[in-house]
Design an enzyme around this catalytic site. Structure first.
Site, short mmCIF file in Angstrom:
data_model
loop_
_atom_site.label_atom_id
_atom_site.label_comp_id
_atom_site.label_asym_id
_atom_site.label_seq_id
_atom_site.Cartn_x
_atom_site.Cartn_y
_atom_site.Cartn_z
N CYS A 1 -1.37 -8.12 -18.79
CA CYS A 1 -1.89 -7.50 -17.58
C CYS A 1 -0.99 -7.73 -16.37
O CYS A 1 -1.38 -7.45 -15.24
CB CYS A 1 -3.31 -8.00 -17.28
N ASP B 1 2.85 -14.59 -13.11
CA ASP B 1 2.91 -16.04 -12.98
C ASP B 1 3.72 -16.67 -14.10
O ASP B 1 4.40 -17.69 -13.88
CB ASP B 1 1.50 -16.63 -12.95
N HIS C 1 0.84 -1.20 0.00
CA HIS C 1 0.00 0.00 0.00
C HIS C 1 0.87 1.25 0.00
O HIS C 1 0.56 2.24 -0.68
CB HIS C 1 -0.93 0.01 1.21
N GLU D 1 -0.46 -17.61 -18.61
CA GLU D 1 0.41 -17.53 -17.45
C GLU D 1 1.09 -18.86 -17.13
O GLU D 1 1.90 -18.95 -16.22
CB GLU D 1 -0.37 -17.02 -16.22
#
Length: 579
Positions: A505, A458, A193, A434
């Site tokens: 992505c 991944d 964060h 992936e």
């Protein structure tokens, strides 16, 4: 001070110069002794008062965040407010107070840890950082229960380099980017964060530098966010030079923001789609504000992870519809539930596995629990009547899985037709690439789908056999590894051979060092964190396809990721593009 330089992970690009301020908070100590039965009611009442105080504080923080960072960041604290008020949290705490005869603080600590640990144990960095959100909520609630001062950094003045073990959402909400010139954390990474907020606030940041005990308040320091390093006690001349560089970088960022309305196309006119990755409906607006022309990845996991019960079709539909409407007809690619592996659910008991990342997860769960899968597909199909919704299956390894998933999709369509419910009959369906088996055999998969989206996070892990969250081998996680580039190239070529597009992505899509290579390989759509869009758009608008093809071809002749990375950096620097 024994060190002149700290080395960590780039959290936010840029340069910042200032004086060190080490942020430490008074530790929370909870008394674990049991209470008398006569004290139960007063402890429950204390909890209710603390919840009210916490909600009031979060509302104030939300408004400040909206003023300083925008609606998307303010929505974080709206979500925090909902969690604090969630009956499953408060009732769980009250149950512990009444059944175990522990104080409200002890019960709160236990319940928060139970919630947070579920997320913190996950390998997926995005999901693991949601555990940090839960911890932040618990920290605030406990401080209110114990009569302690709340966390905060609003008191900072001057020009500081903020140093901390980590920062919570509440901490970052009170940051003033005119004061905080740079951010350094001992833990965390680019998806923490603190890093996300640093990018939003345009504060250079370096994460995961290790122990910070030796840093002294008032020491001059320079944060080189792009390089992932912190210079301690530089000479006066060095400090002034970096301060000037920091000023120039901030001015450059302001110029980049003006690019949101500019077309994302190369100098010779090739359109390059820049999309956003989002996890909540509110994030979509922020991505569009920074120039996103669509949503390349809408994560649906939170709908399954936040409650004790599986989300209903109507609950999902309302969320998907909201995102579709916010994009005004532009693409919204909704990934079906990517749960399992590191993503445990309260609402679905998943088996304990020796190797969960190679086990029962994502599309494998969907095809096993077609009742859950069809419910989600019906909700997505219904939302497709309100915008450019597309469907994407995660963790595909075989063509049989694609066919089986599409069979469930067809059942959902038939049901909606019979019920007279509108949906887009021509909705596009794609898969995430992936797993190496798909990338290697992309030509076999291409005729069965409408598009590919490469999930590099991944794909890199599976190709290189590297757990990217394992600090011992983190240096082996190399998205620009020659083998990864070859798999990407093969995937793109296979899709183009059947006139389909390929997007990306994963984090690599937002990496400036990869941009020219990916354009040169023919990537059609880049989907990334919203804050990365202006930087990537600048590169797109400064290059030609021919230049990118030359860079990609040269990169494919190189034998190491470092060689490729250094080469890509030198090309951008020669073109005057600041990283």
């Amino acid at each position: 001070m024994t060190q002149e330089k700290l080395v960590g992970i780039s959290g936010a690009r840029g340069v910042g110069a200032g004086t060190v301020y080490v942020y430490k908070q008074e530790a929370i100590v909870v008394n674990k002794t049991t209470i008398e039965a006569s004290e139960v009611d007063s402890e429950v009442a204390a909890l209710e008062r603390a919840v009210e105080t916490t909600v009031t504080q979060l509302q104030a923080i939300k408004e400040r965040a909206r003023e300083t960072m925008g609606d998307a960041e303010a929505a974080i604290f709206e979500a925090h407010t909902l969690i604090v008020q969630d009956p499953s949290l408060s009732e769980g705490i009250k149950t512990l107070i009444t059944s175990a005869h522990v104080s409200a603080a002890a019960a709160t600590e236990q319940q928060i840890n139970t919630f947070a640990d579920m997320f913190l144990a996950m390998d997926d960095p995005y999901m693991r950082e949601r555990g940090a959100d839960i911890k932040d909520i618990g920290d605030r609630l406990l401080r209110n229960l114990l009569g302690m001062s709340p966390r905060g950094l609003a008191h900072l003045t001057g020009e500081v380099i903020l140093v901390a073990d980590d920062l919570t959402p509440s901490d970052t909400a009170s940051l003033d980017k005119n004061v905080v010139q740079g951010l350094v954390t001992s833990s965390g990474g680019p998806t923490s964060h603190a890093a996300i907020m640093a990018r939003t606030l345009e504060i250079p940041a370096v994460m995961g530098v290790g122990p910070i005990d030796g840093l002294v308040n008032g020491t001059k320091a320079v944060v080189r966010g792009t390089e992932g390093e912190v210079l301690l006690a530089p000479s006066e001349a060095e400090f002034e030079a970096y301060a000037a560089e920091a000023k120039a970088y901030r001015e450059h960022l302001q110029e980049l923001k003006q690019s949101a309305e500019l077309p994302s196309e190369t100098k010779d006119g090739k359109k390059v789609l820049l999309f956003g990755n989002v996890g909540k409906a509110q994030d979509a607006s922020h991505a569009c504000h920074l120039g996103a022309e669509g949503i390349g990845l809408f994560r649906t996991e939170f709908l399954y992870m936040k409650n004790d019960a599986l989300p209903t079709e109507d609950e999902q539909f309302e969320v998907y519809k909201k995102v579709a409407e916010r994009l005004h007809g532009n693409p919204v690619i909704i990934r079906t539930m990517d749960i399992g592996g590191d993503k445990e659910l309260k609402c679905l008991q998943l088996p304990k596995e020796l190797n969960p990342f190679l086990g029962y997860r994502a599309i494998r769960i969907s095809l096993d629990r077609t009742d859950i899968f069809k419910t989600q597909l019906r909700a997505i199909l219904r939302a497709s009547a309100f915008g450019g919704v597309q469907i994407m299956y995660p963790m595909i390894a075989s063509i049989e899985e694609v066919k089986a998933a599409n069979a469930v999709l067809e059942q959902a369509k038939e049901e909606l037709r019979a019920e007279g419910i509108a949906f887009n009959e021509d909705i596009e369906v794609g898969i995430m690439v992936e797993i190496p088996s798909v990338a290697v055999s992309a030509d076999l998969f291409a005729p069965h789908v409408d598009f590919f989206s490469i999930g590099t996070n991944d794909l890199c892990q599976y190709t290189l056999a590297v757990d990217r969250m394992n600090e011992k081998i983190g240096n082996l996680y190399q998205p620009l590894h020659p083998s990864v580039l070859r798999l990407i190239k093969n995937t793109i070529e296979a899709s183009h051979n059947v006139k389909h597009i390929t997007g990306m992505c994963g984090e690599m899509a937002g990496d400036p060092l990869a941009t020219m290579i990916l354009i040169g390989l023919g990537l059609d759509e880049f989907s990334m964190s919203a804050s990365s869009i202006p930087v990537i758009k600048e590169i797109v608008r400064h290059v030609t396809v021919a230049e990118c093809e030359e860079v990609a071809n040269n990169a494919l002749t190189m034998s190491t990721a470092k060689e490729i990375s250094d080469y890509a950096r030198s090309v951008l620097e020669a073109k005057g593009i600041n990283l």
